[in-house]
Design an enzyme around this catalytic site. Structure first.
Site, mmCIF file in Angstrom:
data_model
loop_
_atom_site.group_PDB
_atom_site.id
_atom_site.type_symbol
_atom_site.label_atom_id
_atom_site.label_comp_id
_atom_site.label_asym_id
_atom_site.label_seq_id
_atom_site.Cartn_x
_atom_site.Cartn_y
_atom_site.Cartn_z
ATOM 1 N N SER A 56 -31.441 3.347 31.002
ATOM 2 C CA SER A 56 -31.929 4.676 30.633
ATOM 3 C C SER A 56 -31.159 5.786 31.340
ATOM 4 O O SER A 56 -30.859 6.809 30.732
ATOM 5 C CB SER A 56 -33.433 4.790 30.875
ATOM 6 N N ARG A 92 -22.554 -3.565 29.173
ATOM 7 C CA ARG A 92 -21.994 -4.919 29.320
ATOM 8 C C ARG A 92 -22.169 -5.802 28.093
ATOM 9 O O ARG A 92 -21.412 -6.733 27.870
ATOM 10 C CB ARG A 92 -22.618 -5.610 30.531
ATOM 11 N N TYR A 130 -33.663 0.986 25.876
ATOM 12 C CA TYR A 130 -34.129 1.735 27.057
ATOM 13 C C TYR A 130 -34.609 3.152 26.737
ATOM 14 O O TYR A 130 -35.405 3.713 27.495
ATOM 15 C CB TYR A 130 -33.027 1.790 28.117
ATOM 16 N N GLY A 174 -31.407 12.908 42.505
ATOM 17 C CA GLY A 174 -32.358 14.015 42.388
ATOM 18 C C GLY A 174 -33.531 13.600 41.519
ATOM 19 O O GLY A 174 -33.583 12.464 41.038
ATOM 20 N N LYS A 182 -37.387 7.047 48.387
ATOM 21 C CA LYS A 182 -38.577 7.547 47.662
ATOM 22 C C LYS A 182 -39.185 6.485 46.751
ATOM 23 O O LYS A 182 -40.370 6.543 46.408
ATOM 24 C CB LYS A 182 -38.277 8.848 46.913
ATOM 25 N N ASP A 186 -37.251 14.573 44.572
ATOM 26 C CA ASP A 186 -37.337 13.278 43.894
ATOM 27 C C ASP A 186 -38.619 12.534 44.300
ATOM 28 O O ASP A 186 -39.230 11.825 43.494
ATOM 29 C CB ASP A 186 -36.097 12.440 44.227
ATOM 30 N N ARG A 212 -40.689 3.924 37.015
ATOM 31 C CA ARG A 212 -40.943 2.476 36.973
ATOM 32 C C ARG A 212 -41.512 1.995 38.299
ATOM 33 O O ARG A 212 -42.323 1.083 38.346
ATOM 34 C CB ARG A 212 -39.668 1.710 36.619
ATOM 35 N N GLU A 226 -36.029 -0.267 41.719
ATOM 36 C CA GLU A 226 -35.271 -0.527 42.943
ATOM 37 C C GLU A 226 -36.163 -0.680 44.176
ATOM 38 O O GLU A 226 -35.819 -1.353 45.141
ATOM 39 C CB GLU A 226 -34.264 0.611 43.191
HETATM 40 N N1 LIG Z 1 -34.039 5.800 34.875
HETATM 41 C C1 LIG Z 1 -34.090 6.861 35.658
HETATM 42 O O1 LIG Z 1 -34.895 7.797 35.428
HETATM 43 C C2 LIG Z 1 -33.188 6.960 36.845
HETATM 44 C C3 LIG Z 1 -32.537 5.838 37.362
HETATM 45 N N2 LIG Z 1 -31.713 5.965 38.415
HETATM 46 C C4 LIG Z 1 -31.036 4.820 39.015
HETATM 47 O O2 LIG Z 1 -30.012 4.351 38.130
HETATM 48 C C5 LIG Z 1 -29.820 2.949 38.320
HETATM 49 C C6 LIG Z 1 -29.870 2.291 36.959
HETATM 50 O O3 LIG Z 1 -31.187 2.484 36.502
HETATM 51 P P1 LIG Z 1 -31.624 2.562 34.987
HETATM 52 O O4 LIG Z 1 -30.548 3.032 34.090
HETATM 53 O O5 LIG Z 1 -32.868 3.322 34.963
HETATM 54 O O6 LIG Z 1 -31.924 1.009 34.738
HETATM 55 P P2 LIG Z 1 -32.457 0.268 33.454
HETATM 56 O O7 LIG Z 1 -33.388 -0.771 33.910
HETATM 57 O O8 LIG Z 1 -32.920 1.272 32.453
HETATM 58 O O9 LIG Z 1 -31.130 -0.420 32.884
HETATM 59 C C7 LIG Z 1 -30.324 -1.243 33.669
HETATM 60 C C8 LIG Z 1 -28.979 -1.346 32.969
HETATM 61 O O10 LIG Z 1 -28.062 -2.010 33.819
HETATM 62 C C9 LIG Z 1 -27.492 -3.090 33.091
HETATM 63 N N3 LIG Z 1 -27.127 -4.156 34.009
HETATM 64 C C10 LIG Z 1 -27.925 -4.996 34.696
HETATM 65 N N4 LIG Z 1 -27.184 -5.855 35.420
HETATM 66 C C11 LIG Z 1 -25.889 -5.550 35.169
HETATM 67 C C12 LIG Z 1 -24.657 -6.095 35.584
HETATM 68 N N5 LIG Z 1 -24.610 -7.144 36.415
HETATM 69 N N6 LIG Z 1 -23.522 -5.528 35.142
HETATM 70 C C13 LIG Z 1 -23.567 -4.499 34.309
HETATM 71 N N7 LIG Z 1 -24.704 -3.935 33.834
HETATM 72 C C14 LIG Z 1 -25.848 -4.471 34.272
HETATM 73 C C15 LIG Z 1 -28.577 -3.511 32.119
HETATM 74 O O11 LIG Z 1 -28.017 -4.251 31.068
HETATM 75 P P3 LIG Z 1 -28.922 -5.281 30.199
HETATM 76 O O12 LIG Z 1 -29.811 -4.448 29.328
HETATM 77 O O13 LIG Z 1 -27.900 -6.040 29.439
HETATM 78 O O14 LIG Z 1 -29.696 -6.131 31.164
HETATM 79 C C16 LIG Z 1 -29.052 -2.135 31.685
HETATM 80 O O15 LIG Z 1 -28.171 -1.580 30.748
HETATM 81 C C17 LIG Z 1 -30.934 2.480 39.278
HETATM 82 O O16 LIG Z 1 -30.413 2.372 40.574
HETATM 83 C C18 LIG Z 1 -31.949 3.626 39.224
HETATM 84 O O17 LIG Z 1 -32.678 3.756 40.429
HETATM 85 C C19 LIG Z 1 -31.469 7.175 38.943
HETATM 86 C C20 LIG Z 1 -32.091 8.304 38.459
HETATM 87 C C21 LIG Z 1 -33.027 8.262 37.398
HETATM 88 O O1 LIG Z 2 -35.272 7.955 40.232
HETATM 89 C C1 LIG Z 2 -35.953 8.266 39.290
HETATM 90 C C2 LIG Z 2 -36.323 9.664 38.996
HETATM 91 O O2 LIG Z 2 -35.641 10.554 39.793
HETATM 92 C C3 LIG Z 2 -36.488 7.221 38.409
HETATM 93 O O3 LIG Z 2 -37.476 6.580 39.090
HETATM 94 P P1 LIG Z 2 -37.850 5.088 38.703
HETATM 95 O O4 LIG Z 2 -36.635 4.262 39.017
HETATM 96 O O5 LIG Z 2 -39.036 4.787 39.537
HETATM 97 O O6 LIG Z 2 -38.162 5.085 37.230
#
Ligand SMILES: NC(=O)C1=CN([C@@H]2O[C@H](COP(=O)(O)OP(=O)(O)OC[C@H]3O[C@@H](n4cnc5c(N)ncnc54)[C@H](OP(=O)(O)O)[C@@H]3O)[C@@H](O)[C@H]2O)C=CC1
Ligand SMILES: O=C(CO)COP(=O)(O)O
Length: 446
Positions: free
Chosen positions: A91, A112, A129, A213, A268, A321, A332, A358
């Site tokens: 996402s 991937r 997502y 953030g 956080k 955040d 999540r 995380e």
């Molecule tokens: N979502 C949010 O609001 C925010 C998230 N973040 C941070 O961003 C990071 C990613 O989170 P988010 O996008 O939400 O995660 P999601 O759970 O939404 O998605 C994870 C993504 O990573 C992929 N993935 C998993 N393992 C691997 C791998 N070994 N190699 C390549 N790709 C891989 C998954 O692919 P597949 O579907 O194929 O498993 C999927 O596309 C986290 O650290 C999160 O804390 C930061 C700010 C906001």
């Molecule tokens: O980091 C995030 C918002 O800033 C997203 O939080 P979650 O990973 O708990 O969904």
């Protein structure tokens, strides 16, 4: 070698028609999301911003980017358009890549899974997502890592922390001077490394930054005004990220405290789990406020031990955040906590969520590190005791309330010996007066 970018472009054009008429399920989702559109003042702001070109008009993007390009090392032929790769099709990677593409940056999202790339190019949507959210038609998709990062100025990593090192190793052979920015908010399992540590380990020559953030991905997709922080020692990189992502809906602030910004985003998540759990117990607003501010005290205490500036925790990547993630079911981590509070096991909650949280790993890392180094982190230890040592949540919470006398903001008034001796007297009195057995291992005056 095939050019996956061109390929996905023609895929997109070819399939767009089908996507609009046949996918009833997605149409339903879009209707549902449209029903939830912001209204009133917020809707007015968004409408005006769209009419005025997403608010970038005043910034004169090409002038900013020319300036950035002049400064960035090894930057190439066309300075008028920043070229960006986002790695990670979850996402957040999707939401950020979409922002950049909408701002006119030449943007490729690497995912991937080949089938997911096909589906995204076809539907211009991340069905898994971010279902229901149409992505900018200028966004390109690729599952070919080398092609995705070729000739780019900046590579943003938005993979979960468990995949961060592996992803850097995979891009290392193809790097030709690109900068790297981490969007990941976590710690490496078992090593306690933050993402910037891993970048320095794996790519010691690379110019890098971290961005963090209050950025709930779904709110960003809904154009709800949001802001974030780019932290880097490189001013040109900070400027480039600001220029690439800034819009009327999204402000990018700058910092040079990489440790502080990164730790805000990672820590956080622990407290979002605690708050989700507290919400399951229907606690009041006073309790939530106490939990939130004592969490901030823990975060900044831990941050200082790790070399961060405590004032950074007053910014968007700290309290900002913390507030967003501790208040919203879109988080999540909050949802995991809420499921735990309703009696689920951690394994069942993680399975049910099916996305990245995380905090589940971060609690273990920070519990271990704080125990080893004697850093006072009572909320983290309490949460660890409930989740991993099967202690009763109520007893643990009561214990927290009975912890000793401490100063409010220890950077204003240190937690000194008078507090410690008062606490010891109280403890002795309570030990002789009752035989409460709901203990944790916390020593409030460690
Ligand atoms: N979502 C949010 O609001 C925010 C998230 N973040 C941070 O961003 C990071 C990613 O989170 P988010 O996008 O939400 O995660 P999601 O759970 O939404 O998605 C994870 C993504 O990573 C992929 N993935 C998993 N393992 C691997 C791998 N070994 N190699 C390549 N790709 C891989 C998954 O692919 P597949 O579907 O194929 O498993 C999927 O596309 C986290 O650290 C999160 O804390 C930061 C700010 C906001
Ligand atoms: O980091 C995030 C918002 O800033 C997203 O939080 P979650 O990973 O708990 O969904």
């Amino acid at each position: 070698m095939t050019n996956p970018i061109q390929k996905t472009k023609s895929d997109k054009a070819g399939v767009e028609k089908k996507a609009t008429s046949t996918d009833a399920h997605i149409d339903e989702s879009i209707d549902k999301i449209n029903d939830e559109k912001p209204s009133g003042l917020l809707a007015g702001i968004i409408e005006r911003a769209i009419k005025t070109g997403l608010g970038r008009k005043k910034l004169n993007p090409s002038a900013v980017e020319v300036d950035v390009a002049k400064n960035m090392e090894k930057i190439h032929k066309s300075p008028t358009k920043l070229r960006l790769a986002f790695l990670g099709g979850g996402s957040f990677g999707t939401a950020m890549a979409n922002l950049a593409a909408r701002n006119g940056c030449d943007t490729t999202l690497w995912v991937r899974d080949k089938r997911t790339v096909k589906s995204m190019a076809k539907l211009q949507m991340n069905k898994k997502y971010l279902p229901g959210y149409k992505l900018d038609d200028r966004l390109k998709y690729s599952h070919d890592l080398e092609a995705a990062i070729k000739d780019k100025d900046i590579i943003f990593l938005a993979v979960p922390s468990l995949a961060f090192r592996e992803t850097l190793k995979n891009i290392a052979p193809f790097l030709t001077g690109q900068s790297v920015v981490s969007l990941t908010k976590g710690m490496e399992k078992d090593t306690f490394a933050l993402m910037s540590d891993i970048i320095k380990d794996e790519l010691p020559e690379v110019n890098f930054g971290v961005m963090s953030g209050p950025n709930l991905a779904v709110e960003i997709m809904k154009n709800m005004p949001s802001a974030t922080v780019i932290a880097s020692e490189s001013e040109p990189l900070r400027h480039a990220v600001q220029a690439a992502l800034h819009s009327a809906f999204f402000r990018v602030f700058a910092s040079d405290d990489i440790r502080g910004v990164e730790l805000g985003g990672a820590l956080k998540n622990i407290y979002a789990i605690a708050m989700g759990m507290a919400a399951a117990y229907d606690v009041g607003e006073n309790t939530k406020a106490m939990l939130l501010t004592r969490s901030l005290a823990e975060m900044s205490r831990f941050g200082v031990e790790a070399g961060a500036n405590p004032l950074t925790f007053l910014g968007l990547s700290g309290v900002g955040d913390l507030y967003a993630t501790c208040s919203s079911e879109l988080s999540r981590n909050y949802r995991i906590g809420n499921m735990l509070g309703r009696g689920m096991t951690i394994d069942a909650a993680v399975k049910k969520l099916g996305q990245t949280a995380e905090g589940v790993n971060t609690i273990q890392q920070v519990h271990e590190k704080a125990t080893k180094e004697g850093i006072y982190m009572p909320i983290t230890h309490a949460l660890y005791a409930v989740i991993y040592e099967d202690k009763a949540a109520l007893g643990v919470a009561l214990n927290l309330m009975e912890a000793g006398f401490r100063s409010d903001v220890e950077f204003v008034m240190a937690h000194d010996h008078s507090n410690a001796s008062l606490t010891a007297q109280m403890q002795a009195a309570s030990d002789s007066g009752d035989d409460d057995d709901s203990s944790t291992n916390d020593n409030p005056d460690k």
